[in-house]
Design a protein around this motif. Structure first.
Motif, mmCIF file in Angstrom:
data_model
loop_
_atom_site.group_PDB
_atom_site.id
_atom_site.type_symbol
_atom_site.label_atom_id
_atom_site.label_comp_id
_atom_site.label_asym_id
_atom_site.label_seq_id
_atom_site.Cartn_x
_atom_site.Cartn_y
_atom_site.Cartn_z
ATOM 1 N N ASP A 40 -4.146 4.367 -0.742
ATOM 2 C CA ASP A 40 -5.189 4.825 0.158
ATOM 3 C C ASP A 40 -4.896 6.293 0.448
ATOM 4 N N PHE A 41 -5.912 7.002 0.955
ATOM 5 C CA PHE A 41 -5.859 8.454 0.986
ATOM 6 C C PHE A 41 -5.841 8.990 2.414
ATOM 7 N N VAL A 42 -5.032 10.038 2.602
ATOM 8 C CA VAL A 42 -4.842 10.675 3.901
ATOM 9 C C VAL A 42 -5.397 12.093 3.827
ATOM 10 N N ASP A 43 -5.989 12.538 4.924
ATOM 11 C CA ASP A 43 -6.629 13.848 4.941
ATOM 12 C C ASP A 43 -5.608 14.978 4.966
ATOM 13 N N LEU A 44 -6.093 16.177 4.672
ATOM 14 C CA LEU A 44 -5.324 17.412 4.632
ATOM 15 C C LEU A 44 -5.355 18.096 5.992
ATOM 16 N N GLU A 45 -4.288 18.828 6.321
ATOM 17 C CA GLU A 45 -4.382 19.790 7.423
ATOM 18 C C GLU A 45 -4.370 21.179 6.795
ATOM 19 N N TYR B 128 -6.905 20.946 -5.498
ATOM 20 C CA TYR B 128 -7.557 20.643 -6.779
ATOM 21 C C TYR B 128 -9.048 20.798 -6.574
ATOM 22 N N ASP B 129 -9.849 20.775 -7.649
ATOM 23 C CA ASP B 129 -11.267 21.067 -7.473
ATOM 24 C C ASP B 129 -12.036 19.906 -6.873
ATOM 25 N N ILE B 130 -11.516 18.675 -6.995
ATOM 26 C CA ILE B 130 -12.108 17.534 -6.281
ATOM 27 C C ILE B 130 -10.971 16.726 -5.666
ATOM 28 N N PRO B 131 -11.224 16.073 -4.527
ATOM 29 C CA PRO B 131 -10.189 15.229 -3.933
ATOM 30 C C PRO B 131 -10.007 13.946 -4.746
ATOM 31 N N LEU B 132 -8.853 13.306 -4.567
ATOM 32 C CA LEU B 132 -8.519 12.131 -5.371
ATOM 33 C C LEU B 132 -9.542 11.010 -5.246
ATOM 34 N N HIS B 133 -10.056 10.787 -4.043
ATOM 35 C CA HIS B 133 -10.961 9.648 -3.873
ATOM 36 C C HIS B 133 -12.294 9.863 -4.570
ATOM 37 N N GLU B 134 -12.536 11.080 -5.090
ATOM 38 C CA GLU B 134 -13.738 11.324 -5.872
ATOM 39 C C GLU B 134 -13.474 11.303 -7.376
ATOM 40 N N GLN B 135 -12.211 11.110 -7.767
ATOM 41 C CA GLN B 135 -11.910 10.932 -9.189
ATOM 42 C C GLN B 135 -12.588 9.645 -9.674
ATOM 43 N N PRO B 136 -13.088 9.625 -10.918
ATOM 44 C CA PRO B 136 -13.807 8.431 -11.398
ATOM 45 C C PRO B 136 -13.031 7.128 -11.208
ATOM 46 N N TYR B 137 -11.724 7.142 -11.429
ATOM 47 C CA TYR B 137 -10.941 5.913 -11.315
ATOM 48 C C TYR B 137 -10.941 5.379 -9.886
ATOM 49 N N PHE B 138 -10.900 6.284 -8.892
ATOM 50 C CA PHE B 138 -10.786 5.870 -7.497
ATOM 51 C C PHE B 138 -12.124 5.859 -6.753
ATOM 52 N N ARG B 139 -13.177 6.289 -7.387
ATOM 53 C CA ARG B 139 -14.459 6.396 -6.697
ATOM 54 C C ARG B 139 -14.887 5.031 -6.161
ATOM 55 N N GLY B 140 -15.375 5.025 -4.921
ATOM 56 C CA GLY B 140 -15.815 3.785 -4.308
ATOM 57 C C GLY B 140 -14.761 3.095 -3.465
ATOM 58 N N ARG B 141 -13.529 3.632 -3.464
ATOM 59 C CA ARG B 141 -12.462 3.021 -2.671
ATOM 60 C C ARG B 141 -12.640 3.283 -1.173
ATOM 61 N N GLN B 142 -13.236 4.436 -0.814
ATOM 62 C CA GLN B 142 -13.361 4.790 0.586
ATOM 63 C C GLN B 142 -14.336 3.851 1.303
ATOM 64 N N SER B 143 -13.995 3.501 2.533
ATOM 65 C CA SER B 143 -14.912 2.701 3.333
ATOM 66 C C SER B 143 -16.172 3.515 3.622
ATOM 67 N N PRO B 144 -17.340 2.858 3.701
ATOM 68 C CA PRO B 144 -18.573 3.602 4.008
ATOM 69 C C PRO B 144 -18.438 4.369 5.322
ATOM 70 N N GLY B 145 -18.837 5.624 5.291
ATOM 71 C CA GLY B 145 -18.783 6.440 6.495
ATOM 72 C C GLY B 145 -17.443 7.095 6.759
ATOM 73 N N THR C 70 0.841 -1.197 0.000
ATOM 74 C CA THR C 70 0.000 0.000 0.000
ATOM 75 C C THR C 70 0.872 1.240 0.000
ATOM 76 N N VAL C 71 0.482 2.234 -0.768
ATOM 77 C CA VAL C 71 1.125 3.542 -0.767
ATOM 78 C C VAL C 71 0.080 4.561 -0.308
ATOM 79 N N LEU C 72 0.438 5.348 0.687
ATOM 80 C CA LEU C 72 -0.474 6.366 1.204
ATOM 81 C C LEU C 72 -0.173 7.701 0.554
ATOM 82 N N VAL C 73 -1.207 8.373 0.069
ATOM 83 C CA VAL C 73 -1.067 9.644 -0.622
ATOM 84 C C VAL C 73 -2.079 10.632 -0.062
#
Length: 367
Positions: free
Chosen positions: A93-98, A311-328, A70-73
């Motif tokens: 997998d994706f890490v939040d911004l500060e 960017y105007d949308i976060p990576l996990h909302e890009q079409p390629y990555f959409r659905g990767r986030q755990s529910p909630g 896994t690579v965290l970005v």
């Protein structure tokens, strides 16, 4: 954004390109060496010129070895940051911004490190040319676990924090020389490494893993070379980098002084000790402002085009990555920032008249 080369720059570039064509040596010759030598003092370390910022990331991740892990970005970065890791056989997998320094949130990183036992690398991004003070916490979390940190410094050539330049924090660092960046070679990238062994391996990998012995390849590299023609352009601009940074700094000061008092917009202020390279001039909109509608009004009524967001949308909302986030699970700060910021025009060659038009338009719409 307009890429502007003045007459003197064009003449010098053409002379160096003519020299390349006359020599017949079109790749990894004296222009590449000149460019690398010009970049090194700014970065404070040896620099390797490659074909693009994505190529630099690919070399860095190849050296670390991420396949099967896994690579965290960060949630806020360009698609290539994550896509490069996936092309090499990793899962991201994706890490939040500060929000203070626009960097990776150490608390969110810790949570993701605990969720994954196979993290091979963490990629930090210096968003908008700002190095976040939170990088100290990120480095501590990774050091405790023996995980490599790679800097995606695509935005951050010449940026500093506490007098330390971008590219000095991770095991390896990748810079982009795309036309919109503070330094360009038309297309290209730069790789730096903390360790000589990594640097020398990167040098080999950029040329198909070729050894010093003719037609012998010891590593699985690729064609990640920078051409002499691109280096000829880049070598001229790196020699004038200090002057271009002065222009960006003056343009940023102009905006600083003239947008104070707007009721529905505030400028982003980098933390103390951070010296931004002013790749982007970031402003934050009040939640009630419709950014897309604002963009249209600025263009239609004033002829003002805003720069691209980061960017105007976060990576996990890009079409390629959409659905990767755990529910909630949400990246609340990343999502908020993506939706509530704009970037004002800033680049060498932008005139004071142009900036006055931008300010007038903002006061007309956001006062």
């Amino acid at each position: 954004m307009r890429v502007v080369f003045d007459e003197e720059q064009r003449r010098t570039m053409l002379a160096r390109i003519e020299d390349v064509l006359a020599s017949g040596a079109l790749t990894q010759g004296k222009q590449v060496a000149r460019f690398e030598a010009g970049v090194a003092p700014i970065l404070g370390k040896r620099a390797l010129a490659v074909s693009g910022g994505t190529a630099a990331l690919e070399i860095a991740l190849s050296i670390v070895g991420v396949r099967g892990g896994t690579v965290l970005v960060p949630g806020n970065t360009f698609f290539a940051t994550a896509a490069t890791a996936e092309r090499l056989g990793a899962t991201v997998d994706f890490v939040d911004l500060e929000l203070d320094g626009l960097g990776m949130d150490p608390d969110s990183l810790r949570e993701r490190l605990q969720a994954h036992r196979d993290v091979r690398a963490v990629i930090v991004v210096h968003l908008a040319g700002v190095i976040s003070p939170a990088i100290t916490g990120v480095l501590d979390e990774c050091r405790q676990r023996g995980i490599a940190v790679i800097e995606d410094a695509a935005h951050a050539f010449g940026a500093e924090i506490g007098g330390v330049t971008a590219g000095s924090f991770g095991r390896l660092a990748a810079f982009s020389l795309y036309p919109t960046k503070v330094l360009t070679s038309v297309e290209g990238g730069i790789l730096t490494a903390r360790d000589d062994t990594d640097f020398n391996l990167a040098d080999t990998l950029r040329d198909h893993g070729r050894t010093e012995q003719a037609n012998r390849h010891a590593w699985l590299g690729a064609n990640w070379r920078m051409s002499e023609l691109h280096a000829a352009v880049g070598s001229v601009l790196v020699e004038r980098f200090a002057a271009s940074q002065e222009q960006r700094t003056e343009q940023a000061k102009f905006y600083d002084e003239r947008i104070i008092g707007l009721s529905r917009l505030t400028r982003y202020r980098p933390p103390a000790g951070v010296r931004s390279n002013h790749y982007k001039y970031v402003c934050l909109l009040k939640p009630e402002v419709d950014r897309n509608a604002l963009r249209r009004r600025l263009a239609d009524k004033y002829g003002v085009g805003l720069a691209g967001e980061v960017y105007d949308i976060p990576l996990h909302e890009q079409p390629y990555f959409r659905g990767r986030q755990s529910p909630g699970r949400y990246l609340r700060q990343a999502e908020w920032f993506c939706r509530h910021h704009i970037c004002l025009p800033i680049y060498p060659g932008l005139t004071r008249f142009d900036q006055e038009r931008v300010v007038e338009a903002l006061w007309g719409e956001l006062a």
